[in-house]
Design a protein around this motif. Structure first.
Motif, PDB file in Angstrom:
ATOM      1  N   PRO A   1      16.523  44.089  46.599  1.00 46.28           N
ATOM      2  CA  PRO A   1      16.996  44.003  45.146  1.00 46.28           C
ATOM      3  C   PRO A   1      17.796  45.252  44.679  1.00 46.28           C
ATOM      4  N   SER A   2      17.620  46.523  45.353  1.00 46.54           N
ATOM      5  CA  SER A   2      18.360  47.583  44.945  1.00 46.54           C
ATOM      6  C   SER A   2      19.548  47.714  45.464  1.00 46.54           C
TER       7      SER A   2
ATOM      8  N   LEU B   1      14.602  42.672  38.111  1.00 47.97           N
ATOM      9  CA  LEU B   1      14.706  41.814  38.960  1.00 47.97           C
ATOM     10  C   LEU B   1      15.661  40.629  38.868  1.00 47.97           C
TER      11      LEU B   1
ATOM     12  N   SER C   1      21.104  42.543  40.689  1.00 49.63           N
ATOM     13  CA  SER C   1      19.872  42.682  41.213  1.00 49.63           C
ATOM     14  C   SER C   1      20.362  41.811  42.785  1.00 49.63           C
TER      15      SER C   1
ATOM     16  N   ALA D   1      17.695  40.712  44.344  1.00 50.01           N
ATOM     17  CA  ALA D   1      16.485  39.639  44.689  1.00 50.01           C
ATOM     18  C   ALA D   1      16.953  38.211  45.105  1.00 50.01           C
TER      19      ALA D   1
ATOM     20  N   ARG E   1      13.589  35.473  41.883  1.00 46.28           N
ATOM     21  CA  ARG E   1      14.050  35.474  40.394  1.00 46.28           C
ATOM     22  C   ARG E   1      13.343  34.335  39.715  1.00 46.28           C
TER      23      ARG E   1
END
Length: 342
Positions: A22-23, A239, A244, A246, A251
């Motif tokens: 995600p990051s 998120l 993001s 993700a 999601r």
């Protein structure tokens, strides 16, 4: 907000590091452009992967941080590990993957190499979770010019972190999504509400505090700052943002009314973490032994296959208690909204 002010930050908001995808660099940079501070999540990445992410972020000339998993292994008894592997084998067969219970993988996430990378190529902020770095590591990073933070979940952990020389604390309540930062994962988590936890940590140490855990609304952020935090770190609520990384199933699950709540579980990784309640947490939560990172490595192939198939019954859907507030929008919109009551 001295911790962020010296970095030129105008919002007392931090994009919490979320390992496993995600990051993204885009999320980190978008957070910085909005006035907050973003973190690259070094956990589970090789040193080369981390170096590539650093190279993607640095040209913008914006402040950012890097979060590392400090070694704090939880060894798993081999018989318990093998029994869990056998329990999961039918799920693995259904997704066409092979679980390899031997040898048990107790790696340290490339700890020494990542520390050397950050010493040689310093970043503005380095934070640690899961374990405490040695005082010499903290001193070396500070000497290189990095501000060093430690994530804690109790006053006792805060005092221990202060003793190794960190400059600030990220105080995490159990409402947080993903892994608990507890230094003692074999003990039950206290469940202290974040404002009370901040007050208790403040009594234990004068170090500046960043609050995290279940913060998903403007009121949540304002309450955390009134309780003594200089900034608020948010994760789950980001998120579904455009930046993001993700997965699509993750999601979608965050907004799916079929997922009615979250649960603390060690079923996926052998370490307590908060996720959306699904079939995997329900069926295997009680059976899973403590054992990190061994269980993380054991279940990783199954989780990857399930994610590829969109099977949310088997995915680690990390989520904090405020997950319903996550919106599909640019991260700048989310951060601006969260700061509305300040």
């Amino acid at each position: 907000m001295p911790l962020l002010h010296h970095l030129g930050r105008t919002l007392p908001l931090v994009a919490a590091p979320m390992a496993g995808g995600p990051s993204t660099p885009d999320l980190v940079l978008a957070t910085a452009r909005a006035g907050g501070l973003g973190f690259l999540a070094a956990g589970y990445r090789t040193p080369d992967d981390l170096a590539a992410q650093l190279a993607a972020v640095r040209p913008a000339g914006l402040p950012f941080g890097v979060n590392l998993f400090a070694p704090n292994p939880v060894p798993v008894p081999e018989d318990a590990y093998r029994a869990y592997a056998e329990l999961l084998r039918p799920e693995a067969r259904r997704h066409g993957v092979s679980l390899t219970p031997s040898p048990v993988n107790e790696d340290d996430d490339h700890w020494a190499a990542k520390i050397e990378l950050l010493r040689a190529d310093p970043v503005p902020v380095v934070s640690f979770t899961f374990g405490l770095p040695e005082p010499g590591v903290v001193a070396a990073l500070r000497a290189a010019g990095s501000t060093v933070l430690q994530t804690v979940t109790s006053p006792a952990e805060a005092r221990a972190a202060a003793e190794v020389g960190v400059e600030g604390l990220v105080v995490q309540a159990t409402a947080a999504g993903g892994h608990s930062a507890t230094l003692t994962p074999g003990r039950p988590l206290a469940g202290t509400p974040l404002p009370d936890l901040l007050a208790a940590v403040r009594r234990a140490t004068p170090l500046p505090l960043i609050a995290t855990g279940g913060l998903a609304t403007p009121a949540d952020v304002a309450t955390a700052l009134r309780a003594g935090a200089e900034a608020a770190a948010v994760g789950t609520v980001l998120l579904r943002t455009d930046e993001s990384g993700a997965s699509a199933p993750h999601r979608a699950a965050l907004a799916d009314p079929a997922f009615t709540g979250t649960v603390l579980t060690r079923a996926f990784t052998g370490r307590p973490a908060r996720a959306l309640r699904n079939r995997f947490t329900e069926r295997y939560g009680q059976a899973a032994p403590l054992g990190y990172p061994a269980l993380h490595h054991l279940t990783a192939p199954l989780r990857r296959a399930a994610a590829g198939a969109g099977d949310t019954d088997l995915i680690h859907l990390w989520a904090g208690t405020g997950h319903r507030q996550a919106r599909a929008e640019p991260i700048a919109h989310t951060l601006t909204r969260l700061a509305a009551d300040l």
